[in-house]
Write a protein that holds these residues in place. Structure first.
Motif, PDB file in Angstrom:
ATOM      1  N   HIS A 113       2.687 -14.965 -28.350  1.00 29.18           N
ATOM      2  CA  HIS A 113       1.952 -15.163 -29.597  1.00 29.18           C
ATOM      3  C   HIS A 113       0.741 -16.066 -29.429  1.00 29.18           C
ATOM      4  N   LEU A 114       0.645 -16.763 -28.312  1.00 25.71           N
ATOM      5  CA  LEU A 114      -0.496 -17.610 -27.988  1.00 25.71           C
ATOM      6  C   LEU A 114      -0.750 -18.684 -29.036  1.00 25.71           C
ATOM      7  N   GLY A 115       0.273 -19.055 -29.774  1.00 29.42           N
ATOM      8  CA  GLY A 115       0.148 -20.121 -30.758  1.00 29.42           C
ATOM      9  C   GLY A 115      -0.751 -19.768 -31.924  1.00 29.42           C
ATOM     10  N   ARG A 116      -0.819 -18.493 -32.281  1.00 33.37           N
ATOM     11  CA  ARG A 116      -1.712 -18.046 -33.344  1.00 33.37           C
ATOM     12  C   ARG A 116      -0.958 -17.133 -34.315  1.00 33.37           C
ATOM     13  N   THR A 117      -1.537 -16.993 -35.492  1.00 32.05           N
ATOM     14  CA  THR A 117      -0.983 -16.038 -36.438  1.00 32.05           C
ATOM     15  C   THR A 117      -1.331 -14.628 -35.972  1.00 32.05           C
ATOM     16  N   THR A 118      -0.705 -13.635 -36.570  1.00 29.17           N
ATOM     17  CA  THR A 118      -0.922 -12.251 -36.151  1.00 29.17           C
ATOM     18  C   THR A 118      -2.377 -11.837 -36.330  1.00 29.17           C
ATOM     19  N   ALA A 119      -2.965 -12.156 -37.468  1.00 28.85           N
ATOM     20  CA  ALA A 119      -4.351 -11.762 -37.745  1.00 28.85           C
ATOM     21  C   ALA A 119      -5.309 -12.441 -36.770  1.00 28.85           C
ATOM     22  N   HIS A 120      -5.075 -13.728 -36.503  1.00 27.86           N
ATOM     23  CA  HIS A 120      -5.938 -14.464 -35.589  1.00 27.86           C
ATOM     24  C   HIS A 120      -5.817 -13.904 -34.173  1.00 27.86           C
TER      25      HIS A 120
END
Length: 166
Positions: free
Chosen positions: A9-16
């Protein structure tokens, strides 16, 4: 337990995350090589390989599918005109990750280059110069060594530098 959670997830939300991968994919297609972190490069490779694979067949449907992922007319044009010609005979593995060795100053993240394989001129030159080596099975080197050894001993004895004198 993390059963089935294979995506980083790279520490991000799905949209980001989707927007970041889209931007990185566009940059990779336009510039052929980008510098990023190792984790992002590994995720970008999974994201961009199917998109590049669609570039092999220039149809309206494929162009629309690629545009829906990248949202960049320039990148779609570049993929279907220039890149598709170079990757036409390749069956996959369109990208290469090269670790730089150093870590980023701010957060000590491991950095690397991700590039399109057919566009690195330095590696293409060395691959053509080196040529394909003939693969051999185990044990074939033993016969070559036995054949070479007596010749070298005979040459050493003729020169007077044999192992007994040293």
């Amino acid at each position: 337990m993390r059963h089935g959670n294979k995506i980083n997830h790279l520490g991000r939300t799905t949209a980001h995350r989707k927007s970041m991968l889209s931007n990185m994919g566009t940059s990779l297609i336009l510039h052929k090589r980008i510098k990023t972190t190792l984790a992002k490069a590994k995720e970008l490779r999974v994201y961009i390989e199917p998109i590049i694979n669609r570039g092999k067949e220039d149809t309206t449907h494929n162009r629309r599918m690629v545009f829906s992922e990248l949202q960049s007319k320039e990148a779609v044009q570049e993929l279907f005109t220039n890149i598709s010609g170079k990757i036409a005979e390749r069956n996959g593995g369109y990208t290469r990750i090269l670790k730089i060795g150093g870590n980023r100053v701010g957060d000590n993240a491991e950095t690397c280059y991700i590039e399109l394989v057919d566009y690195n001129e330095n590696m293409l030159k060395t691959a053509k110069a080196g040529g394909a080596k003939k693969r051999s099975r185990r044990g074939s080197g033993k016969t070559e060594k036995k054949a070479v050894e007596p010749e070298t001993k005979a040459q050493d004895a003729a020169e007077g530098t044999s192992e007994e004198q040293a």
